[in-house]
Design a protein around this motif. Sequence first.
Motif, PDB file in Angstrom:
ATOM      1  N   PRO A  64       0.704  -1.048   0.080  1.00 55.87           N
ATOM      2  CA  PRO A  64       0.052   0.009  -0.090  1.00 55.87           C
ATOM      3  C   PRO A  64       1.158   1.006   0.000  1.00 55.87           C
ATOM      4  O   PRO A  64       2.135   1.062   0.208  1.00 55.87           O
ATOM      5  N   PRO A  65       0.261   2.491  -0.531  1.00 59.86           N
ATOM      6  CA  PRO A  65       1.174   3.689  -0.499  1.00 59.86           C
ATOM      7  C   PRO A  65       1.693   4.011   0.932  1.00 59.86           C
ATOM      8  O   PRO A  65       0.958   3.855   1.717  1.00 59.86           O
ATOM      9  N   THR A  66       2.926   4.599   0.723  1.00 61.50           N
ATOM     10  CA  THR A  66       3.540   5.328   1.958  1.00 61.50           C
ATOM     11  C   THR A  66       4.185   6.465   1.639  1.00 61.50           C
ATOM     12  O   THR A  66       4.156   6.931   0.558  1.00 61.50           O
ATOM     13  N   PHE A  67       4.496   7.200   2.670  1.00 59.64           N
ATOM     14  CA  PHE A  67       5.398   8.395   2.370  1.00 59.64           C
ATOM     15  C   PHE A  67       6.733   8.176   1.431  1.00 59.64           C
ATOM     16  O   PHE A  67       7.512   9.247   0.800  1.00 59.64           O
ATOM     17  N   LEU A  68       7.331   7.038   1.338  1.00 56.37           N
ATOM     18  CA  LEU A  68       8.584   6.769   0.605  1.00 56.37           C
ATOM     19  C   LEU A  68       8.042   6.317  -0.754  1.00 56.37           C
ATOM     20  O   LEU A  68       8.992   5.890  -1.424  1.00 56.37           O
ATOM     21  N   THR A  69       6.839   6.074  -0.818  1.00 57.65           N
ATOM     22  CA  THR A  69       6.485   5.428  -2.314  1.00 57.65           C
ATOM     23  C   THR A  69       5.618   6.242  -3.039  1.00 57.65           C
ATOM     24  O   THR A  69       4.419   5.895  -3.581  1.00 57.65           O
ATOM     25  N   GLY A  70       5.999   7.447  -3.320  1.00 57.79           N
ATOM     26  CA  GLY A  70       5.198   8.533  -4.046  1.00 57.79           C
ATOM     27  C   GLY A  70       4.032   9.246  -3.248  1.00 57.79           C
ATOM     28  O   GLY A  70       3.115   9.829  -4.062  1.00 57.79           O
ATOM     29  N   HIS A  71       3.832   9.203  -2.102  1.00 60.15           N
ATOM     30  CA  HIS A  71       2.985   9.669  -1.305  1.00 60.15           C
ATOM     31  C   HIS A  71       3.460  10.591  -0.127  1.00 60.15           C
ATOM     32  O   HIS A  71       2.674  11.038   0.753  1.00 60.15           O
ATOM     33  N   ALA A  72       4.731  11.231  -0.506  1.00 63.35           N
ATOM     34  CA  ALA A  72       5.385  12.152   0.287  1.00 63.35           C
ATOM     35  C   ALA A  72       4.690  13.419   0.535  1.00 63.35           C
ATOM     36  O   ALA A  72       4.021  13.801  -0.629  1.00 63.35           O
ATOM     37  N   PRO A  73       4.625  13.978   1.472  1.00 64.45           N
ATOM     38  CA  PRO A  73       4.274  15.472   1.687  1.00 64.45           C
ATOM     39  C   PRO A  73       5.103  16.196   0.883  1.00 64.45           C
ATOM     40  O   PRO A  73       6.208  16.116   0.323  1.00 64.45           O
ATOM     41  N   PRO A  74       4.596  17.470   0.407  1.00 66.07           N
ATOM     42  CA  PRO A  74       5.375  18.472  -0.227  1.00 66.07           C
ATOM     43  C   PRO A  74       6.790  18.657  -0.192  1.00 66.07           C
ATOM     44  O   PRO A  74       7.739  18.824  -0.909  1.00 66.07           O
ATOM     45  N   LEU A  75       7.124  18.914   1.294  1.00 63.19           N
ATOM     46  CA  LEU A  75       8.248  19.478   1.685  1.00 63.19           C
ATOM     47  C   LEU A  75       8.897  20.519   1.111  1.00 63.19           C
ATOM     48  O   LEU A  75       9.976  20.791   0.337  1.00 63.19           O
ATOM     49  N   THR A  76       8.033  21.518   0.769  1.00 61.19           N
ATOM     50  CA  THR A  76       8.525  22.799   0.171  1.00 61.19           C
ATOM     51  C   THR A  76       9.691  23.371   0.562  1.00 61.19           C
ATOM     52  O   THR A  76       9.886  23.667   1.836  1.00 61.19           O
ATOM     53  N   GLY A  77      10.669  23.706  -0.500  1.00 57.54           N
ATOM     54  CA  GLY A  77      11.821  24.330  -0.076  1.00 57.54           C
ATOM     55  C   GLY A  77      13.056  23.615   0.646  1.00 57.54           C
ATOM     56  O   GLY A  77      14.098  24.105   0.501  1.00 57.54           O
ATOM     57  N   LEU A  78      12.790  22.427   0.620  1.00 55.64           N
ATOM     58  CA  LEU A  78      13.750  21.465   1.344  1.00 55.64           C
ATOM     59  C   LEU A  78      14.639  20.952   0.166  1.00 55.64           C
ATOM     60  O   LEU A  78      13.916  20.417  -1.140  1.00 55.64           O
ATOM     61  N   ASP A  79      16.087  20.922   0.214  1.00 54.26           N
ATOM     62  CA  ASP A  79      16.789  20.323  -0.794  1.00 54.26           C
ATOM     63  C   ASP A  79      16.566  18.652  -0.530  1.00 54.26           C
ATOM     64  O   ASP A  79      16.141  17.935   0.268  1.00 54.26           O
ATOM     65  N   ALA A  80      17.561  18.021  -1.308  1.00 54.31           N
ATOM     66  CA  ALA A  80      17.471  16.594  -1.577  1.00 54.31           C
ATOM     67  C   ALA A  80      17.774  15.740   0.078  1.00 54.31           C
ATOM     68  O   ALA A  80      17.200  14.979   0.390  1.00 54.31           O
ATOM     69  N   VAL A  81      18.903  16.290   0.612  1.00 48.59           N
ATOM     70  CA  VAL A  81      19.289  15.832   1.866  1.00 48.59           C
ATOM     71  C   VAL A  81      18.348  16.177   2.952  1.00 48.59           C
ATOM     72  O   VAL A  81      17.871  15.560   3.563  1.00 48.59           O
ATOM     73  N   GLN A  82      17.913  17.628   2.934  1.00 53.95           N
ATOM     74  CA  GLN A  82      16.774  17.897   3.753  1.00 53.95           C
ATOM     75  C   GLN A  82      15.508  17.114   3.771  1.00 53.95           C
ATOM     76  O   GLN A  82      14.936  16.503   4.672  1.00 53.95           O
ATOM     77  N   ARG A  83      15.380  16.650   2.519  1.00 53.71           N
ATOM     78  CA  ARG A  83      13.943  15.875   2.326  1.00 53.71           C
ATOM     79  C   ARG A  83      14.361  14.472   2.897  1.00 53.71           C
ATOM     80  O   ARG A  83      13.466  13.924   3.657  1.00 53.71           O
ATOM     81  N   MET A  84      15.303  13.944   2.817  1.00 54.08           N
ATOM     82  CA  MET A  84      15.553  12.575   3.432  1.00 54.08           C
ATOM     83  C   MET A  84      15.770  12.714   4.748  1.00 54.08           C
ATOM     84  O   MET A  84      15.103  11.666   5.524  1.00 54.08           O
ATOM     85  N   MET A  85      16.310  13.930   5.507  1.00 52.47           N
ATOM     86  CA  MET A  85      16.135  13.978   6.938  1.00 52.47           C
ATOM     87  C   MET A  85      14.708  13.975   7.458  1.00 52.47           C
ATOM     88  O   MET A  85      14.118  13.428   8.091  1.00 52.47           O
ATOM     89  N   ALA A  86      13.754  14.911   6.581  1.00 56.12           N
ATOM     90  CA  ALA A  86      12.326  14.966   7.001  1.00 56.12           C
ATOM     91  C   ALA A  86      11.646  13.762   6.948  1.00 56.12           C
ATOM     92  O   ALA A  86      10.912  13.508   7.681  1.00 56.12           O
ATOM     93  N   LEU A  87      11.976  13.018   5.652  1.00 58.05           N
ATOM     94  CA  LEU A  87      11.253  11.630   5.616  1.00 58.05           C
ATOM     95  C   LEU A  87      11.688  10.794   6.971  1.00 58.05           C
ATOM     96  O   LEU A  87      10.782  10.060   7.177  1.00 58.05           O
ATOM     97  N   ASP A  88      12.910  10.688   7.114  1.00 59.10           N
ATOM     98  CA  ASP A  88      13.188   9.881   8.451  1.00 59.10           C
ATOM     99  C   ASP A  88      12.707  10.351   9.560  1.00 59.10           C
ATOM    100  O   ASP A  88      12.176   9.377  10.259  1.00 59.10           O
ATOM    101  N   MET A  89      12.498  11.674   9.724  1.00 60.47           N
ATOM    102  CA  MET A  89      11.815  12.102  11.006  1.00 60.47           C
ATOM    103  C   MET A  89      10.202  11.735  11.079  1.00 60.47           C
ATOM    104  O   MET A  89       9.887  11.427  11.977  1.00 60.47           O
TER     105      MET A  89
END
Length: 517
Positions: A331-356
């Motif tokens: 089923p869909p998760t934040f890691l498989t295409g259903h991530a929140p926008p995370l507007t303004g975050l760069d690639a590393v910051q996105r990974m950190m936020a998704l981990d959080m």
Amino acid sequence: GWQGCDEDAAFLFASELKALAEHPSFESGIDRGALSLLMRHGYVPRPYSIFQGISKLEPGTLLRISLDQREPKVWSYWSGVQAAETGVAQPYSGSAEDAVHELDLLLKDAVRQQMLADVPLGAFLSGGIDSSTIVALMQSQSARPVKTFTIGFHESDHDEAKLAKAVSMHLGTEHTELYVTAGQSRDVIARLPALYDEPFADSSQIPTFLVSQLAKRHVTVSLSGDAGDELFCGYQRYRMAQAMWDRIGAMPAPLRKLAASGITGIAPAHWSNMAALIAPMLPSSLRKTNVGDKLHKGAQLLACNSRAEVYLHLMSQWHDPASVVIGGHQPPTFLTGHAPPLTGLDAVQRMMALDMITYLPDDILTKIDRAAMGVSLETRVPFLDHRVVEFAWRLPQSMKVRDGQTKWALRQVLYRYVPRELVERPKMGFAVPIAAWLRSELREWAESLLDASRLRQEGFFDAAIVRSKWEQHLSGEYNWHRQLWNVLMFQLWLEHQKVATMRPLATRATDLAYMVG
């Protein structure tokens, strides 16, 4: 979730699945989609649970339900995503020195507040940056030695106890350590299904329980250094994902796949043997351990088509769970295409936020909470003071990673209390030597759970695939301990479920579940 039909329907809720299972309307159908996610991540991510129709309440949310409104209404009172987006949009504008000073004061206050207790209090200490910082701030505000606890292993590759002891001696804490054997771990394994309620396969759950059990003999509350990696960019996978994609992104996909097949065509053990032969001719800085495993992991990344896929791959254990789970789908998760926008975050910051918002609550905090509460120990996490989280997200990346060093600002705080030579060392994590134990002390136990006829009869896993992984692991040709541990934890949990359903009804505490009928 709602369980039962018609007049027997009831909305069940509790803090543990085992409480729901006591209600007569509870239907214990296993969700194969959730099982597929367990195979990928080693845990069942929220909002899913291992049972059909039962959902986990999101962190930082409230739920309302009434007889007039059957479907629950959920809303957020604090959002990690919003904290990340706001922090990046409104970055800290002071100097690095000012930031370190402010972080020191903020963390000190968070620790001070969480030290308030009318019962004995202590802390977990691994000797790493995060736990050492928490303990240092505790000791700086305590008139007596803080009680600290750590777990060690006789296998040197996994032992951090000596490092923790060195930090303890410098700070002057009252330190207690326990060296763990495979036998002690085997005793803990039998308790895991009851502790975690659903299959949970982060193998550091074993030392986490043991250090909680050790601490409970002396204290009732223990502070933990969890969340430092997610907030201050501590995981090596952030840099690895970025570096890997920078290197392979421009390479044509067919060429990447060809290179990957060439690497994986040779077993990891053979790569490691070849590396061992040439190691004496190399400078010490270029000598690596587990070369074969690392090459195979790198080769698998070559098949990724985006930076997001690289990150998902690094966060996965079974990369194709549907191949091993019969009737499985993800089923869909934040890691498989259903991530929140995370507007303004760069690639590393996105990974950190998704981990959080995923790995931290679903794995790390679940692990420590269930293990500690299993021995009636309360744990507190100062890094998750909302003021600390919000300030950490305001810090620019240059204050988190500097000259290749992770958690830069946090390290500068720690250096005010502990000499850097005591804590400057490669990160080991809170791991256990599961790979070796599965080939030795835990082999017979694992063999019984992975028996081919048993797997076929239960009908959840493709027995041929599981057995192939097991035999390759036993031969030493491959290290499949993470994938196998996921299967083993489900098998152990399933066995526990069968035993639980056989208990006489009169012996079951039917008042554990709340209901609205």
